[in-house]
Design a protein around this motif. Structure first.
Motif, PDB file in Angstrom:
ATOM      1  N   TYR A  29      -2.763  72.382  -1.887  1.00  0.00           N
ATOM      2  CA  TYR A  29      -3.378  73.398  -2.926  1.00  0.00           C
ATOM      3  C   TYR A  29      -3.776  72.625  -3.977  1.00  0.00           C
ATOM      4  N   ASP A  30      -5.195  73.052  -4.617  1.00  0.00           N
ATOM      5  CA  ASP A  30      -5.500  72.448  -5.693  1.00  0.00           C
ATOM      6  C   ASP A  30      -5.875  73.786  -6.709  1.00  0.00           C
ATOM      7  N   ASP A  31      -4.876  74.503  -6.924  1.00  0.00           N
ATOM      8  CA  ASP A  31      -5.050  75.935  -7.550  1.00  0.00           C
ATOM      9  C   ASP A  31      -4.478  75.852  -8.900  1.00  0.00           C
ATOM     10  N   ALA A  33      -1.224  76.022  -9.116  1.00  0.00           N
ATOM     11  CA  ALA A  33      -0.004  76.741  -9.193  1.00  0.00           C
ATOM     12  C   ALA A  33       1.051  76.125  -8.136  1.00  0.00           C
ATOM     13  N   HIS A  34       0.796  74.933  -7.619  1.00  0.00           N
ATOM     14  CA  HIS A  34       1.617  74.384  -6.570  1.00  0.00           C
ATOM     15  C   HIS A  34       2.002  72.760  -7.107  1.00  0.00           C
ATOM     16  N   ASP A  36       0.150  70.864  -8.516  1.00  0.00           N
ATOM     17  CA  ASP A  36      -0.825  69.994  -8.113  1.00  0.00           C
ATOM     18  C   ASP A  36      -1.823  69.666  -9.425  1.00  0.00           C
ATOM     19  N   LYS A  38      -4.140  70.586 -12.761  1.00  0.00           N
ATOM     20  CA  LYS A  38      -5.111  71.759 -13.040  1.00  0.00           C
ATOM     21  C   LYS A  38      -5.684  72.261 -11.874  1.00  0.00           C
ATOM     22  N   ALA A  39      -6.300  73.583 -11.913  1.00  0.00           N
ATOM     23  CA  ALA A  39      -6.950  74.150 -10.493  1.00  0.00           C
ATOM     24  C   ALA A  39      -8.248  73.535 -10.574  1.00  0.00           C
ATOM     25  N   GLY A  40      -8.752  73.089  -9.641  1.00  0.00           N
ATOM     26  CA  GLY A  40      -9.885  72.358  -9.364  1.00  0.00           C
ATOM     27  C   GLY A  40     -10.116  70.920  -9.725  1.00  0.00           C
ATOM     28  N   PHE A  44      -4.204  67.755  -5.197  1.00  0.00           N
ATOM     29  CA  PHE A  44      -3.480  68.665  -3.920  1.00  0.00           C
ATOM     30  C   PHE A  44      -2.278  68.449  -3.812  1.00  0.00           C
TER      31      PHE A  44
END
Length: 84
Positions: A29-31, A33-34, A36, A38-40, A44
């Protein structure tokens, strides 16, 4: 495997040596919340289940881009894999 255009990155793994050759996939994920970042941001992360101490886990990473092209690391996967 960071960058725009990656649509479905996954971590593929199995336990043991040669085994049955069947890999289990876990999404990456690249959201944000995992674990990873920041989102985007192109970083991942994902999770796999815990294993008993000493279990050999072989794995590779695969990503599909927006054009449907697939890249793997290591490039020779699944014939050649990484070991954890």
């Amino acid at each position: 495997m960071a960058g725009p255009g990656i649509e479905s990155p996954q971590f593929l793994y199995r336990t043991g040596g040669l085994g049955d050759g069947v890999f289990t996939s876990a999404p990456l994920y690249d959201d944000g919340a995992h674990a990873d970042g920041k989102a985007g941001d192109g970083d991942f992360a994902g999770t796999i289940p815990p294993f008993v101490l000493g279990t050999r886990v072989v794995f590779y990473i695969e990503g599909r881009d927006s054009a449907g092209l697939i890249r793997r690391y290591p490039v020779e996967a699944p014939e050649r894999t990484l070991l954890y």
